[in-house]
Design a protein around this motif. Structure first.
Motif, PDB file in Angstrom:
ATOM      1  N   LYS A 184       0.834  -1.209   0.000  1.00  0.00           N
ATOM      2  CA  LYS A 184       0.000   0.000   0.000  1.00  0.00           C
ATOM      3  C   LYS A 184       0.866   1.255   0.000  1.00  0.00           C
ATOM      4  CE  LYS A 184      -4.001  -2.158   2.222  1.00  0.00           C
ATOM      5  NZ  LYS A 184      -4.888  -2.208   3.404  1.00  0.00           N
ATOM      6  N   LEU A 185       1.960   1.229   0.757  1.00  0.00           N
ATOM      7  CA  LEU A 185       2.878   2.371   0.784  1.00  0.00           C
ATOM      8  C   LEU A 185       3.496   2.598  -0.593  1.00  0.00           C
ATOM      9  CD1 LEU A 185       4.763   2.028   4.189  1.00  0.00           C
ATOM     10  CD2 LEU A 185       3.378   3.980   3.429  1.00  0.00           C
ATOM     11  N   ASN A 186       3.892   1.535  -1.258  1.00  0.00           N
ATOM     12  CA  ASN A 186       4.476   1.667  -2.594  1.00  0.00           C
ATOM     13  C   ASN A 186       3.476   2.267  -3.571  1.00  0.00           C
ATOM     14  OD1 ASN A 186       7.017   0.653  -1.937  1.00  0.00           O
ATOM     15  ND2 ASN A 186       6.410  -1.473  -2.330  1.00  0.00           N
ATOM     16  N   ALA A 187       2.224   1.841  -3.468  1.00  0.00           N
ATOM     17  CA  ALA A 187       1.182   2.379  -4.352  1.00  0.00           C
ATOM     18  C   ALA A 187       0.947   3.858  -4.068  1.00  0.00           C
ATOM     19  CB  ALA A 187      -0.112   1.580  -4.178  1.00  0.00           C
ATOM     20  N   THR A 196      -5.240  12.298  16.152  1.00  0.00           N
ATOM     21  CA  THR A 196      -6.427  12.053  15.345  1.00  0.00           C
ATOM     22  C   THR A 196      -6.030  11.480  13.997  1.00  0.00           C
ATOM     23  OG1 THR A 196      -8.453  13.066  14.454  1.00  0.00           O
ATOM     24  CG2 THR A 196      -6.433  14.365  14.302  1.00  0.00           C
ATOM     25  N   SER A 197      -6.950  10.804  13.352  1.00  0.00           N
ATOM     26  CA  SER A 197      -6.714  10.367  11.975  1.00  0.00           C
ATOM     27  C   SER A 197      -6.723  11.586  11.058  1.00  0.00           C
ATOM     28  CB  SER A 197      -7.793   9.391  11.516  1.00  0.00           C
ATOM     29  OG  SER A 197      -7.642   8.140  12.148  1.00  0.00           O
ATOM     30  N   VAL A 198      -5.806  11.603  10.108  1.00  0.00           N
ATOM     31  CA  VAL A 198      -5.752  12.685   9.124  1.00  0.00           C
ATOM     32  C   VAL A 198      -5.594  12.066   7.745  1.00  0.00           C
ATOM     33  CG1 VAL A 198      -4.474  14.688   8.283  1.00  0.00           C
ATOM     34  CG2 VAL A 198      -4.728  14.335  10.746  1.00  0.00           C
ATOM     35  N   ILE A 199      -6.510  12.384   6.846  1.00  0.00           N
ATOM     36  CA  ILE A 199      -6.340  12.009   5.446  1.00  0.00           C
ATOM     37  C   ILE A 199      -5.632  13.179   4.781  1.00  0.00           C
ATOM     38  CG2 ILE A 199      -7.467  11.352   3.295  1.00  0.00           C
ATOM     39  CD1 ILE A 199      -7.786   9.307   5.540  1.00  0.00           C
ATOM     40  N   PRO A 200      -4.336  13.045   4.503  1.00  0.00           N
ATOM     41  CA  PRO A 200      -3.588  14.190   3.975  1.00  0.00           C
ATOM     42  C   PRO A 200      -3.976  14.496   2.538  1.00  0.00           C
ATOM     43  CG  PRO A 200      -2.227  12.240   3.926  1.00  0.00           C
ATOM     44  CD  PRO A 200      -3.495  11.846   4.627  1.00  0.00           C
ATOM     45  N   GLN A 201      -3.881  15.776   2.197  1.00  0.00           N
ATOM     46  CA  GLN A 201      -4.000  16.150   0.798  1.00  0.00           C
ATOM     47  C   GLN A 201      -2.632  15.981   0.144  1.00  0.00           C
ATOM     48  OE1 GLN A 201      -6.165  19.737   2.282  1.00  0.00           O
ATOM     49  NE2 GLN A 201      -7.337  19.493   0.384  1.00  0.00           N
ATOM     50  N   LYS A 202      -2.593  16.018  -1.169  1.00  0.00           N
ATOM     51  CA  LYS A 202      -1.378  15.614  -1.869  1.00  0.00           C
ATOM     52  C   LYS A 202      -0.193  16.536  -1.597  1.00  0.00           C
ATOM     53  CE  LYS A 202      -3.684  12.889  -5.403  1.00  0.00           C
ATOM     54  NZ  LYS A 202      -3.866  12.588  -6.831  1.00  0.00           N
ATOM     55  N   TRP A 203      -0.447  17.727  -1.078  1.00  0.00           N
ATOM     56  CA  TRP A 203       0.652  18.656  -0.782  1.00  0.00           C
ATOM     57  C   TRP A 203       1.033  18.635   0.707  1.00  0.00           C
ATOM     58  CZ3 TRP A 203      -4.116  20.249  -2.760  1.00  0.00           C
ATOM     59  CH2 TRP A 203      -5.020  20.745  -1.814  1.00  0.00           C
ATOM     60  N   GLN A 260      -0.137   3.314  13.097  1.00  0.00           N
ATOM     61  CA  GLN A 260       0.349   3.883  11.843  1.00  0.00           C
ATOM     62  C   GLN A 260      -0.095   3.059  10.643  1.00  0.00           C
ATOM     63  OE1 GLN A 260       4.505   3.965  13.015  1.00  0.00           O
ATOM     64  NE2 GLN A 260       4.481   6.195  13.165  1.00  0.00           N
ATOM     65  N   CYS A 261      -0.074   1.749  10.801  1.00  0.00           N
ATOM     66  CA  CYS A 261      -0.563   0.874   9.720  1.00  0.00           C
ATOM     67  C   CYS A 261      -2.048   1.125   9.453  1.00  0.00           C
ATOM     68  CB  CYS A 261      -0.326  -0.587  10.075  1.00  0.00           C
ATOM     69  SG  CYS A 261       1.415  -1.076  10.097  1.00  0.00           S
ATOM     70  N   GLY A 262      -2.804   1.343  10.522  1.00  0.00           N
ATOM     71  CA  GLY A 262      -4.221   1.645  10.360  1.00  0.00           C
ATOM     72  C   GLY A 262      -4.447   2.939   9.598  1.00  0.00           C
ATOM     73  N   GLU A 263      -3.590   3.945   9.845  1.00  0.00           N
ATOM     74  CA  GLU A 263      -3.679   5.211   9.111  1.00  0.00           C
ATOM     75  C   GLU A 263      -3.393   4.996   7.626  1.00  0.00           C
ATOM     76  OE1 GLU A 263      -4.173   8.803  10.245  1.00  0.00           O
ATOM     77  OE2 GLU A 263      -5.359   7.359  11.381  1.00  0.00           O
ATOM     78  N   ILE A 264      -2.391   4.181   7.330  1.00  0.00           N
ATOM     79  CA  ILE A 264      -2.054   3.903   5.927  1.00  0.00           C
ATOM     80  C   ILE A 264      -3.202   3.186   5.233  1.00  0.00           C
ATOM     81  CG2 ILE A 264      -0.518   2.542   4.438  1.00  0.00           C
ATOM     82  CD1 ILE A 264       1.702   3.266   6.567  1.00  0.00           C
ATOM     83  N   ASP A 265      -3.861   2.275   5.941  1.00  0.00           N
ATOM     84  CA  ASP A 265      -5.029   1.591   5.372  1.00  0.00           C
ATOM     85  C   ASP A 265      -6.101   2.599   4.959  1.00  0.00           C
ATOM     86  OD1 ASP A 265      -3.828  -0.860   5.767  1.00  0.00           O
ATOM     87  OD2 ASP A 265      -4.919  -1.306   7.623  1.00  0.00           O
ATOM     88  N   SER A 309      -1.629  13.223  13.442  1.00  0.00           N
ATOM     89  CA  SER A 309      -1.971  11.814  13.257  1.00  0.00           C
ATOM     90  C   SER A 309      -0.801  10.953  13.728  1.00  0.00           C
ATOM     91  CB  SER A 309      -2.250  11.532  11.776  1.00  0.00           C
ATOM     92  OG  SER A 309      -1.033  11.373  11.063  1.00  0.00           O
ATOM     93  N   PRO A 310      -1.015   9.646  13.904  1.00  0.00           N
ATOM     94  CA  PRO A 310       0.094   8.761  14.279  1.00  0.00           C
ATOM     95  C   PRO A 310       1.245   8.782  13.281  1.00  0.00           C
ATOM     96  CG  PRO A 310      -1.997   7.658  14.668  1.00  0.00           C
ATOM     97  CD  PRO A 310      -2.314   8.927  13.929  1.00  0.00           C
ATOM     98  N   LEU A 311       0.964   9.167  12.034  1.00  0.00           N
ATOM     99  CA  LEU A 311       2.009   9.254  11.017  1.00  0.00           C
ATOM    100  C   LEU A 311       2.708  10.603  11.004  1.00  0.00           C
ATOM    101  CD1 LEU A 311       0.235   7.479   8.013  1.00  0.00           C
ATOM    102  CD2 LEU A 311       2.174   6.607   9.328  1.00  0.00           C
ATOM    103  N   GLY A 312       2.191  11.569  11.769  1.00  0.00           N
ATOM    104  CA  GLY A 312       2.821  12.887  11.812  1.00  0.00           C
ATOM    105  C   GLY A 312       2.207  13.931  10.911  1.00  0.00           C
ATOM    106  N   PHE A 313       1.068  13.615  10.290  1.00  0.00           N
ATOM    107  CA  PHE A 313       0.361  14.636   9.514  1.00  0.00           C
ATOM    108  C   PHE A 313      -0.392  15.560  10.475  1.00  0.00           C
ATOM    109  CE2 PHE A 313       0.842  11.325   6.260  1.00  0.00           C
ATOM    110  CZ  PHE A 313       1.340  12.089   5.210  1.00  0.00           C
TER     111      PHE A 313
END
Length: 225
Positions: free
Chosen positions: A6-9, A208-215, A29-34, A174-178
């Motif tokens: 998923k990360l590669n995609a 919190t969960s964050v769905i990042p924008q492309k920038w 962090q894996c849950g955020e990537i999902d 977010s757990p990923l740092g966004f």
């Protein structure tokens, strides 16, 4: 599909996800990537829906932070400062970018003062229209209130050099740092051309969960208090 796949995609369209491919990730962090993969690769989200959700999160976390007692903020400020000063990346840095805190943010004044005592070159933000410039300060610098009520140096020297260490402000992370920022986009525009180390500090109950924008770019290092 594995998290690595998923990360590669994701990395094909959002290169900033490449920084996670060599890291050992937590279940959170894996849950955020999902979630991010589902949104962008499986196309299960709408831009308008995301913008509205981010706007609501921003308002909710701002109110929550404003309600924190002063002694609690003082405790978080001291803890954040201590953890940052102990980072090897801070110790190795020469130019540090530290935003001047305002309102109910944890106070960065202790960190700024110690960085000056550590003989770091310290820069703070100066907003000029849609641009954020870097002003170098000293222990003798005086300040005035500028945009959004944030203190800015009266006579700080604008520099073109990029800092090698940057503290990122944020209402929540977010757990990923966004980040959930303030909506001005100043740090988003800064991070897209920044090659140094960025650090985020997240207070308890502000994850919190964050769905990042492309920038959007995540912090390189996260400190969770």
């Amino acid at each position: 599909m594995t998290t690595a796949e998923k990360l590669n995609a994701l990395s094909e369209t959002m290169p900033q996800f490449g920084r996670f491919t060599d890291k050992v990730l937590t279940p959170e962090q894996c849950g955020e990537i999902d979630k991010i993969y589902a949104c962008y690769i499986e196309n299960s989200f709408m831009e308008e829906e995301f913008a509205l959700n981010k706007k609501k999160l921003r308002a909710d976390f701002k109110k929550k932070r404003d309600d924190l007692p002063g002694d609690v903020l003082d405790k978080y400020s001291k803890s954040a400062t201590e953890k940052i000063l102990n980072l090897q990346e801070y110790k190795d840095s020469m130019i540090v970018f530290i935003p001047i805190s305002f309102g109910s943010e944890w106070s960065t004044s202790l960190l700024i003062n110690q960085a000056l005592k550590d003989f770091k070159r310290v820069v703070v933000p100066a907003v000029r229209g849609k641009n954020m410039l870097l002003q170098e300060i000293t222990s003798q610098t005086s300040y005035h209130k500028a945009a959004f009520g944030i203190l800015e140096p009266d006579d700080g020297k604008i520099i073109d050099e990029m800092p090698d260490f940057t503290l990122l402000p944020g209402l929540a992370f977010s757990p990923l740092g966004f980040r959930i920022g303030y909506g001005g986009g100043y740090y988003d525009r800064f991070l897209c051309r920044y090659n140094g180390i960025s650090v985020g500090v997240c207070m308890p109950d502000f994850i919190t969960s964050v769905i990042p924008q492309k920038w959007d770019y995540p912090a390189d290092i996260m400190i969770f208090l």
